[in-house]
Design a protein around this motif. Structure first.
Motif, PDB file in Angstrom:
ATOM      1  N   PHE A 168     -83.864  -3.045  -5.409  1.00 16.61           N
ATOM      2  CA  PHE A 168     -85.174  -2.711  -4.862  1.00 16.61           C
ATOM      3  C   PHE A 168     -85.845  -1.586  -5.647  1.00 16.61           C
ATOM      4  O   PHE A 168     -86.997  -1.680  -6.068  1.00 16.61           O
ATOM      5  N   GLY A 169     -85.114  -0.515  -5.880  1.00 16.65           N
ATOM      6  CA  GLY A 169     -85.676   0.614  -6.613  1.00 16.65           C
ATOM      7  C   GLY A 169     -85.975   0.276  -8.054  1.00 16.65           C
ATOM      8  O   GLY A 169     -86.988   0.714  -8.615  1.00 16.65           O
ATOM      9  N   ARG A 170     -85.117  -0.512  -8.675  1.00 24.97           N
ATOM     10  CA  ARG A 170     -85.348  -0.913 -10.060  1.00 24.97           C
ATOM     11  C   ARG A 170     -86.585  -1.797 -10.177  1.00 24.97           C
ATOM     12  O   ARG A 170     -87.342  -1.690 -11.153  1.00 24.97           O
ATOM     13  N   ALA A 171     -86.794  -2.680  -9.209  1.00 18.88           N
ATOM     14  CA  ALA A 171     -87.971  -3.548  -9.243  1.00 18.88           C
ATOM     15  C   ALA A 171     -89.251  -2.728  -9.122  1.00 18.88           C
ATOM     16  O   ALA A 171     -90.235  -2.969  -9.835  1.00 18.88           O
ATOM     17  N   ILE A 172     -89.258  -1.744  -8.220  1.00 20.56           N
ATOM     18  CA  ILE A 172     -90.442  -0.895  -8.066  1.00 20.56           C
ATOM     19  C   ILE A 172     -90.673  -0.079  -9.332  1.00 20.56           C
ATOM     20  O   ILE A 172     -91.804   0.046  -9.811  1.00 20.56           O
ATOM     21  N   THR A 173     -89.621   0.470  -9.905  1.00 17.25           N
ATOM     22  CA  THR A 173     -89.767   1.236 -11.139  1.00 17.25           C
ATOM     23  C   THR A 173     -90.313   0.368 -12.265  1.00 17.25           C
ATOM     24  O   THR A 173     -91.165   0.813 -13.052  1.00 17.25           O
ATOM     25  N   LEU A 186     -84.557   7.969 -10.188  1.00 19.11           N
ATOM     26  CA  LEU A 186     -83.111   7.780 -10.223  1.00 19.11           C
ATOM     27  C   LEU A 186     -82.604   6.613  -9.379  1.00 19.11           C
ATOM     28  O   LEU A 186     -81.556   6.043  -9.687  1.00 19.11           O
ATOM     29  N   SER A 187     -83.317   6.269  -8.327  1.00 19.45           N
ATOM     30  CA  SER A 187     -82.770   5.369  -7.308  1.00 19.45           C
ATOM     31  C   SER A 187     -82.873   3.906  -7.713  1.00 19.45           C
ATOM     32  O   SER A 187     -83.974   3.389  -7.898  1.00 19.45           O
ATOM     33  N   PRO A 188     -81.754   3.183  -7.775  1.00 22.45           N
ATOM     34  CA  PRO A 188     -81.798   1.767  -8.096  1.00 22.45           C
ATOM     35  C   PRO A 188     -82.024   0.871  -6.892  1.00 22.45           C
ATOM     36  O   PRO A 188     -82.341  -0.304  -7.044  1.00 22.45           O
ATOM     37  N   HIS A 189     -81.870   1.425  -5.707  1.00 21.46           N
ATOM     38  CA  HIS A 189     -81.913   0.586  -4.504  1.00 21.46           C
ATOM     39  C   HIS A 189     -82.911   1.158  -3.495  1.00 21.46           C
ATOM     40  O   HIS A 189     -83.883   1.798  -3.871  1.00 21.46           O
ATOM     41  N   PHE A 190     -82.677   0.949  -2.213  1.00 21.28           N
ATOM     42  CA  PHE A 190     -83.638   1.356  -1.195  1.00 21.28           C
ATOM     43  C   PHE A 190     -83.738   2.874  -1.053  1.00 21.28           C
ATOM     44  O   PHE A 190     -84.653   3.362  -0.385  1.00 21.28           O
ATOM     45  N   ASN A 191     -82.831   3.602  -1.650  1.00 21.96           N
ATOM     46  CA  ASN A 191     -82.967   5.063  -1.601  1.00 21.96           C
ATOM     47  C   ASN A 191     -84.195   5.558  -2.355  1.00 21.96           C
ATOM     48  O   ASN A 191     -84.582   6.718  -2.224  1.00 21.96           O
ATOM     49  N   LEU A 192     -84.850   4.677  -3.127  1.00 27.90           N
ATOM     50  CA  LEU A 192     -86.124   5.051  -3.743  1.00 27.90           C
ATOM     51  C   LEU A 192     -87.159   5.428  -2.692  1.00 27.90           C
ATOM     52  O   LEU A 192     -88.029   6.272  -2.938  1.00 27.90           O
ATOM     53  N   THR A 193     -87.077   4.826  -1.503  1.00 30.92           N
ATOM     54  CA  THR A 193     -88.046   5.118  -0.446  1.00 30.92           C
ATOM     55  C   THR A 193     -87.971   6.575  -0.009  1.00 30.92           C
ATOM     56  O   THR A 193     -88.949   7.118   0.513  1.00 30.92           O
ATOM     57  N   VAL A 194     -86.835   7.214  -0.228  1.00 31.55           N
ATOM     58  CA  VAL A 194     -86.659   8.626   0.093  1.00 31.55           C
ATOM     59  C   VAL A 194     -86.959   9.498  -1.122  1.00 31.55           C
ATOM     60  O   VAL A 194     -87.562  10.571  -1.007  1.00 31.55           O
ATOM     61  N   GLU A 195     -86.571   9.028  -2.298  1.00 35.26           N
ATOM     62  CA  GLU A 195     -86.730   9.837  -3.507  1.00 35.26           C
ATOM     63  C   GLU A 195     -88.181  10.188  -3.798  1.00 35.26           C
ATOM     64  O   GLU A 195     -88.503  11.358  -4.053  1.00 35.26           O
ATOM     65  N   LEU A 196     -89.076   9.213  -3.769  1.00 34.77           N
ATOM     66  CA  LEU A 196     -90.461   9.481  -4.158  1.00 34.77           C
ATOM     67  C   LEU A 196     -91.174  10.462  -3.223  1.00 34.77           C
ATOM     68  O   LEU A 196     -91.783  11.422  -3.700  1.00 34.77           O
ATOM     69  N   VAL A 238     -93.395  -7.778  -8.545  1.00 38.29           N
ATOM     70  CA  VAL A 238     -92.232  -7.827  -9.429  1.00 38.29           C
ATOM     71  C   VAL A 238     -91.180  -8.731  -8.814  1.00 38.29           C
ATOM     72  O   VAL A 238     -90.591  -8.406  -7.777  1.00 38.29           O
ATOM     73  N   ASP A 239     -90.970  -9.881  -9.438  1.00 35.88           N
ATOM     74  CA  ASP A 239     -89.917 -10.797  -9.001  1.00 35.88           C
ATOM     75  C   ASP A 239     -88.579 -10.234  -9.462  1.00 35.88           C
ATOM     76  O   ASP A 239     -88.311 -10.140 -10.657  1.00 35.88           O
ATOM     77  N   ASP A 240     -87.750  -9.876  -8.508  1.00 31.72           N
ATOM     78  CA  ASP A 240     -86.495  -9.186  -8.802  1.00 31.72           C
ATOM     79  C   ASP A 240     -85.318 -10.166  -8.795  1.00 31.72           C
ATOM     80  O   ASP A 240     -84.395 -10.050  -8.000  1.00 31.72           O
ATOM     81  N   GLY A 241     -85.386 -11.163  -9.677  1.00 33.55           N
ATOM     82  CA  GLY A 241     -84.270 -12.096  -9.805  1.00 33.55           C
ATOM     83  C   GLY A 241     -84.168 -13.108  -8.686  1.00 33.55           C
ATOM     84  O   GLY A 241     -83.048 -13.467  -8.276  1.00 33.55           O
ATOM     85  N   SER A 242     -85.288 -13.596  -8.190  1.00 37.12           N
ATOM     86  CA  SER A 242     -85.262 -14.568  -7.096  1.00 37.12           C
ATOM     87  C   SER A 242     -84.565 -15.856  -7.521  1.00 37.12           C
ATOM     88  O   SER A 242     -84.708 -16.316  -8.662  1.00 37.12           O
ATOM     89  N   SER A 243     -83.832 -16.451  -6.575  1.00 36.70           N
ATOM     90  CA  SER A 243     -83.177 -17.733  -6.822  1.00 36.70           C
ATOM     91  C   SER A 243     -83.911 -18.880  -6.140  1.00 36.70           C
ATOM     92  O   SER A 243     -83.472 -20.022  -6.209  1.00 36.70           O
ATOM     93  N   ASP A 244     -85.030 -18.577  -5.477  1.00 39.71           N
ATOM     94  CA  ASP A 244     -85.836 -19.611  -4.830  1.00 39.71           C
ATOM     95  C   ASP A 244     -87.112 -19.805  -5.650  1.00 39.71           C
ATOM     96  O   ASP A 244     -87.148 -19.531  -6.842  1.00 39.71           O
ATOM     97  N   SER A 245     -88.177 -20.266  -5.029  1.00 34.81           N
ATOM     98  CA  SER A 245     -89.416 -20.579  -5.760  1.00 34.81           C
ATOM     99  C   SER A 245     -90.432 -19.437  -5.728  1.00 34.81           C
ATOM    100  O   SER A 245     -91.623 -19.673  -5.927  1.00 34.81           O
ATOM    101  N   THR A 246     -89.982 -18.210  -5.500  1.00 39.38           N
ATOM    102  CA  THR A 246     -90.904 -17.073  -5.460  1.00 39.38           C
ATOM    103  C   THR A 246     -91.753 -16.987  -6.728  1.00 39.38           C
ATOM    104  O   THR A 246     -92.971 -16.800  -6.664  1.00 39.38           O
TER     105      THR A 246
END
Length: 263
Positions: free
Chosen positions: A91-96, A194-204, A58-66
């Motif tokens: 981060f969490g939104r991209a994983i979701t 619920l987690s939009p950011h790196f707190n997803l790593t704890v939520e799941l 999931v490309d999460d809004g990259s500004s380079d050539s990803t």
């Protein structure tokens, strides 16, 4: 290998319907320097080990050539499915976003920078097929390890994980690591996410534990990225993590089992 108290059943009692497809969800933001090698090495390892799979990046809004790198890799890798997160980024939104579109009946969440070992993905798949609902990796148990971990982040990591262990009374000592594996039924049982950011790593993982799914832990290895810039900043270790921990602590002790897995 160690197992949770709830997960420590005799192996025959864990046997479930065999899994058919492993989805690997990889969030990527400005990873042009490593994303091609990450997906190529992962695909090669899984193909050689006979693991049926799809790689959902999931490309999460990259500004380079990803994104362009992913489209190029897709021409060579038939199991690669590049997606773009067209909504709010994080981060969490991209994983979701990736979890919402997987085809597999099992999923591994993995980082884009090759810090996670592809061989551990195969071990996760094998254990899920033994019947576990989830498999967690620990870098800090016997057999695991880290290479070139920034010392300040390491200290903060250990303090955060000690806090979680004491708060929830679990032996898992690497809750904050994103690199974990779940049956798709577990992911559905953890919604809403619920987690939009790196707190997803704890939520799941905490939802998996609190809601009564079986889980086990294996040692894994981690290597610091060799290209690009780390996306997790120390300020992420504050209020967002605390919010999720308090939310799930309240669920554990006050929800009267409303969200627990139904046998």
């Amino acid at each position: 290998m160690t197992a949770s108290k709830r997960g420590a059943k005799k192996l025959p009692d864990l046997i479930k319907e065999p899994l058919h497809l492993l989805s690997i969800v990889i969030p990527a933001r400005n990873e042009e320097g490593c994303i091609s090698s990450t997906v190529e090495h992962l695909h090669l390892e899984l193909r050689l080990r006979g693991v049926p799979h799809e790689i959902v990046v999931v490309d999460d809004g990259s500004s380079d050539s990803t994104w362009e790198k992913l489209l190029e890799s897709r021409e060579r890798l038939p199991t690669l499915r590049p997606l773009q997160n067209s909504g709010l980024h994080g981060f969490g939104r991209a994983i979701t976003c990736g979890l919402d579109q997987i085809h597999g009946d099992a999923v591994v969440i993995m980082m884009a920078d090759e810090s996670d070992d592809c061989r551990d993905v195969v071990r996760y798949w094998e254990l899920l097929n033994q019947g576990w609902d989830a498999v967690f990796g620990s870098r800090f148990m016997k057999g695991g390890g880290v290479i070139d971990y920034p010392w300040l982040k390491l200290r903060m990591n250990r303090l955060a994980n000690l806090f979680i262990r004491l708060m929830f009374g679990v032996k898992l000592n690497d809750t904050t690591n994103a690199f974990k594996a779940y049956r798709a039924t577990v992911i559905e049982g953890c919604r809403p996410i619920l987690s939009p950011h790196f707190n997803l790593t704890v939520e799941l993982p905490l939802k998996t534990i609190v809601r009564g799914y079986t889980w086990t832990v294996i040692p894994i290895t981690w290597r610091n990225r060799r290209t690009g810039k780390a996306k997790l900043e120390l300020r992420e270790m504050g209020s967002r993590y605390l919010f999720i921990c308090l939310y799930l602590w309240l669920e554990k002790y006050f929800s009267r089992g409303d969200y627990r897995k139904q046998s």
